[in-house]
Design an enzyme around this catalytic site. Structure first.
Site, PDB file in Angstrom:
ATOM      1  N   LYS A   1      -2.281   6.255 -15.749  1.00 56.10           N
ATOM      2  CA  LYS A   1      -3.928   5.901 -15.077  1.00 56.10           C
ATOM      3  C   LYS A   1      -3.980   5.683 -13.368  1.00 56.10           C
ATOM      4  O   LYS A   1      -2.717   5.653 -12.765  1.00 56.10           O
ATOM      5  CB  LYS A   1      -3.859   3.828 -15.115  1.00 56.10           C
ATOM      6  CG  LYS A   1      -3.188   3.273 -14.963  1.00 56.10           C
ATOM      7  CD  LYS A   1      -3.428   2.246 -15.040  1.00 56.10           C
ATOM      8  CE  LYS A   1      -3.088   0.879 -14.057  1.00 56.10           C
ATOM      9  NZ  LYS A   1      -2.618  -0.419 -14.675  1.00 56.10           N
TER      10      LYS A   1
ATOM     11  N   TYR B   1      -7.712   9.877  23.200  1.00 53.07           N
ATOM     12  CA  TYR B   1      -8.478   9.091  23.518  1.00 53.07           C
ATOM     13  C   TYR B   1      -8.179   8.168  24.346  1.00 53.07           C
ATOM     14  O   TYR B   1      -7.107   7.202  24.081  1.00 53.07           O
ATOM     15  CB  TYR B   1      -9.148   8.661  21.714  1.00 53.07           C
ATOM     16  CG  TYR B   1      -9.973   9.725  21.263  1.00 53.07           C
ATOM     17  CD1 TYR B   1     -10.662   9.993  22.011  1.00 53.07           C
ATOM     18  CD2 TYR B   1      -9.351   9.566  20.019  1.00 53.07           C
ATOM     19  CE1 TYR B   1     -11.745  11.540  21.197  1.00 53.07           C
ATOM     20  CE2 TYR B   1      -9.939  11.317  19.092  1.00 53.07           C
ATOM     21  CZ  TYR B   1     -11.267  11.730  20.348  1.00 53.07           C
ATOM     22  OH  TYR B   1     -12.417  12.882  19.586  1.00 53.07           O
TER      23      TYR B   1
HETATM   24  C1  LIG Z   1      -1.011  -0.909 -14.878  1.00 52.91           C
HETATM   25  C2  LIG Z   1      -0.992  -1.564 -17.030  1.00 52.91           C
HETATM   26  C3  LIG Z   1       1.034  -1.170 -17.076  1.00 52.91           C
HETATM   27  C4  LIG Z   1       0.839  -1.061 -16.220  1.00 52.91           C
HETATM   28  O1  LIG Z   1       1.478  -1.832 -15.631  1.00 52.91           O
HETATM   29  P1  LIG Z   1       3.103  -1.684 -14.132  1.00 52.91           P
HETATM   30  O2  LIG Z   1       3.264  -2.832 -13.912  1.00 52.91           O
HETATM   31  O3  LIG Z   1       2.607  -0.580 -13.464  1.00 52.91           O
HETATM   32  O4  LIG Z   1       4.080  -0.824 -15.084  1.00 52.91           O
HETATM   33  C5  LIG Z   1       0.294  -2.012 -18.150  1.00 52.91           C
HETATM   34  N1  LIG Z   1      -0.191  -2.331 -19.011  1.00 52.91           N
HETATM   35  C6  LIG Z   1      -2.050  -2.384 -18.553  1.00 52.91           C
HETATM   36  C7  LIG Z   1      -2.845  -3.030 -19.415  1.00 52.91           C
HETATM   37  C8  LIG Z   1      -1.970  -2.178 -17.397  1.00 52.91           C
HETATM   38  O5  LIG Z   1      -3.072  -1.868 -17.040  1.00 52.91           O
END
Ligand SMILES: *Cc1c(COP(=O)(O)O)cnc(C)c1O
Length: 394
Positions: free
Chosen positions: A35, A262
């Protein structure tokens, strides 16, 4: 060629993926969370890299993010973690995205649209167990099962929950969440929804609770080379794939006593060289998160620092790395230009410096520049007859 960018080392990501798989319980598989453009590293190249290593599943927050992955040839399971609207359904189904079903409103709308399209929607049921964000509350689970039976176009393939405190020491809350999740799974099984993929672990829970890996673990943080909390450091041999860089675009020799930037807060103490790099606070360079003092001593430090600044003594000035040396920023960082006092270090225009940039503050432009230039370089190489291919950045 741009003169400021972020370098991504895909081999480091591959290393991190292998590290994760080595600690996976035998029945579990990895769902790579890519994501937010793979936490700012580029979702497409990261997913393509992981796919080559056999990663079977990916997770994103929005339907748009999922579609981009498909458009770039990412196969396997793609789960959308966030809410999706009925308007996005046709596209999502055409690209075989799996959706998170997290409230009754969605269930009714999706069933109607899917019936009209004559298609089946594969969903993961999101159970709310303590995150307080999205999902069905325990008191709704009976009703969920009942409504699913009357929704022939909605096909549950998975069930999951998200943990709120897995990165903290307090294990009781996490245990309660997982026990609640397991009760939900049992209830659904009694109602005829057996054999669903189950997943609860994020990165922190994956490291701490091997008994709860279930069918998938959802990890993003570990793949990009970070630990969810310092207490986890060293549990895996992670590599950092991310490095911010810039090139010197101007270099001048100046006499002692030259004012820089600056408000002229910097004045050279001897004859020296001033180098200019094309980055500034528009790129996130020199931008600090708001600092809240954690106690009296912290507060005193802030007061002292501000008092010294009043006396034109600046401590904690930013610096960058040039040829393996730390060189200080001279004067105030500008919007897109920053001056370095490089002393008598032998260097020239075009030399690379490494920037201490906070990832979350870095302007995504720097990353896009990197991937699009890789593409340009790749095309050039192909023209020149090299068989080198680089991943495309959308
Ligand atoms: C972001 C997210 C993860 C991943 O989490 P990390 O700690 O970055 O591995 C897993 N599940 C959901 C629902 C998330 O939003």
């Amino acid at each position: 060629m741009s003169d400021a960018w972020i370098d991504i080392n895909l081999d480091a990501i591959a290393n991190n993926y292998r590290e994760v798989t080595q600690h996976l319980s035998p029945a579990a598989r990895v769902m790579a969370v890519v994501k937010a453009d793979a936490y700012g590293l580029g979702a497409v190249p990261v997913a393509q890299t992981l796919q080559k290593l056999g990663c079977p599943a990916f997770a994103v927050t929005t339907v748009e993010e999922g579609l981009i992955l498909r458009q770039h040839g990412v196969e396997g399971i793609i789960l959308v973690l966030g809410p999706a609207s009925a308007e996005q359904m046709a596209e999502a189904l055409a690209s075989d995205l799996q959706l998170t079903l997290s409230d009754f409103h969605m269930l009714r709308e999706w069933e109607a649209v899917a019936a009209e399209l004559g298609k089946e929607v594969k969903v993961h049921l999101k159970l709310e167990t303590g995150m307080g964000r999205t999902g069905f509350f325990a008191k709704e689970w009976e009703e969920l099962a009942a409504q699913l039976k009357q929704s022939p176009h909605i096909t549950p393939v998975g069930v999951y929950t998200h943990l709120a405190r897995a990165a903290q020491r307090d294990r009781a809350y996490t245990r309660q969440q997982v026990e609640s999740f397991q009760r939900g799974v049992n209830l659904l099984e009694q109602q005829g929804f057996a054999g669903l993929w189950k997943h609860v672990c994020n990165s922190a829970a994956f490291l701490d609770y091997p008994d709860w890996h279930y069918d998938f673990i959802r990890t993003g943080t570990l793949l990009i080379g970070h630990f969810p909390a310092t207490a986890f450091a060293g549990k895996l041999k992670l590599q950092d794939p991310w490095l911010a860089k810039a090139r010197i675009v101007s270099l001048r020799r100046v006499p002692k006593g030259t004012f820089v930037g600056y408000q002229s807060i910097y004045r050279t103490k001897a004859e020296t060289q001033l180098a200019v790099i094309p980055v500034g606070y528009a790129d996130g360079f020199g931008v600090q998160p708001h600092f809240v003092p954690q106690g009296v001593w912290d507060f005193i430090k802030i007061v002292i620092k501000n008092f010294l600044a009043l006396c034109r003594i600046y401590i904690g000035q930013e610096s960058v790395i040039l040829q393996g040396y730390r060189v200080p920023v001279a004067g105030k960082i500008g919007m897109q230009l920053t001056v370095l006092d490089v002393g008598n270090l032998p260097c020239e225009t075009g030399d690379e410096v490494i920037l201490p940039l906070r990832r979350t503050q870095a302007n995504p432009r720097l990353l896009r520049q990197y991937w699009s230039e890789k593409r340009l370089i790749a095309k050039r190489h192909i023209k020149e007859g090299f068989l080198q291919s680089y991943p495309e950045y959308p």
